[in-house]
Design a protein around this motif. Sequence first.
Motif, PDB file in Angstrom:
ATOM      1  N   MET A  46       0.838  -1.205   0.000  1.00 43.40           N
ATOM      2  CA  MET A  46       0.000   0.000   0.000  1.00 43.40           C
ATOM      3  C   MET A  46       0.860   1.237   0.000  1.00 43.40           C
ATOM      4  N   THR A  47       0.626   2.080  -0.976  1.00 37.45           N
ATOM      5  CA  THR A  47       1.317   3.369  -0.990  1.00 37.45           C
ATOM      6  C   THR A  47       0.484   4.375  -0.204  1.00 37.45           C
ATOM      7  N   ASP A  48       1.106   5.503   0.082  1.00 34.51           N
ATOM      8  CA  ASP A  48       0.409   6.594   0.757  1.00 34.51           C
ATOM      9  C   ASP A  48      -0.855   6.973  -0.019  1.00 34.51           C
ATOM     10  N   HIS A  49      -0.749   6.941  -1.345  1.00 34.89           N
ATOM     11  CA  HIS A  49      -1.889   7.306  -2.188  1.00 34.89           C
ATOM     12  C   HIS A  49      -3.085   6.366  -1.965  1.00 34.89           C
ATOM     13  N   VAL A  50      -2.806   5.067  -1.826  1.00 36.80           N
ATOM     14  CA  VAL A  50      -3.883   4.093  -1.620  1.00 36.80           C
ATOM     15  C   VAL A  50      -4.558   4.342  -0.270  1.00 36.80           C
ATOM     16  N   ILE A  51      -3.739   4.624   0.768  1.00 37.44           N
ATOM     17  CA  ILE A  51      -4.293   4.907   2.100  1.00 37.44           C
ATOM     18  C   ILE A  51      -5.212   6.123   2.035  1.00 37.44           C
ATOM     19  N   ARG A  52      -4.741   7.171   1.366  1.00 33.77           N
ATOM     20  CA  ARG A  52      -5.567   8.391   1.266  1.00 33.77           C
ATOM     21  C   ARG A  52      -6.841   8.123   0.483  1.00 33.77           C
ATOM     22  N   ALA A  53      -6.733   7.293  -0.556  1.00 38.91           N
ATOM     23  CA  ALA A  53      -7.926   6.937  -1.332  1.00 38.91           C
ATOM     24  C   ALA A  53      -8.918   6.178  -0.452  1.00 38.91           C
ATOM     25  N   MET A  54      -8.410   5.308   0.420  1.00 39.35           N
ATOM     26  CA  MET A  54      -9.287   4.571   1.335  1.00 39.35           C
ATOM     27  C   MET A  54      -9.983   5.525   2.297  1.00 39.35           C
ATOM     28  N   CYS A  55      -9.243   6.529   2.774  1.00 42.20           N
ATOM     29  CA  CYS A  55      -9.828   7.524   3.687  1.00 42.20           C
ATOM     30  C   CYS A  55     -10.979   8.245   3.004  1.00 42.20           C
ATOM     31  N   ARG A  56     -10.746   8.632   1.737  1.00 38.65           N
ATOM     32  CA  ARG A  56     -11.810   9.340   1.009  1.00 38.65           C
ATOM     33  C   ARG A  56     -12.994   8.420   0.748  1.00 38.65           C
ATOM     34  N   ALA A  57     -12.705   7.158   0.420  1.00 34.35           N
ATOM     35  CA  ALA A  57     -13.793   6.208   0.172  1.00 34.35           C
ATOM     36  C   ALA A  57     -14.614   6.010   1.447  1.00 34.35           C
TER      37      ALA A  57
END
Length: 111
Positions: A46-57
């Motif tokens: 998981m990249t930082d981008h994926v984590i942030r995408a999960m937060c938004r989801a």
Amino acid sequence: MKTPIDPAAVIAEFFDAVAPYDPQPDADPVALVGVRTALGEAVFPMTDHVIRAMCRALASYRDPEDRGSCVECGGRHLDENLHCQDCGRLHGILGQVIAEHARRVAAEDPT
Ligand SMILES: [Zn+2]
């Protein structure tokens, strides 16, 4: 009956959906997520981008069963009639009408 879903495939699909927009696709992963199911095992970096995408989801997610919380007990299990499964309180217009009627009846009660 619900069709069984493959959890690893769901995660892979999410990653695939957000990966094209990762500004640093080659950056070191911040976490590894391992998934072990009856179908096998998979590890997803998981990249930082994926984590942030999960937060938004997560922020935009609302469960279909989420009908708010009970004003009486704070429970989160209101059925489709806005009837609290935890304390029995009715919500919505019908709940208000019943609550007002109960108050009137109680006020008229001479005992
Ligand atoms: Zn309640």
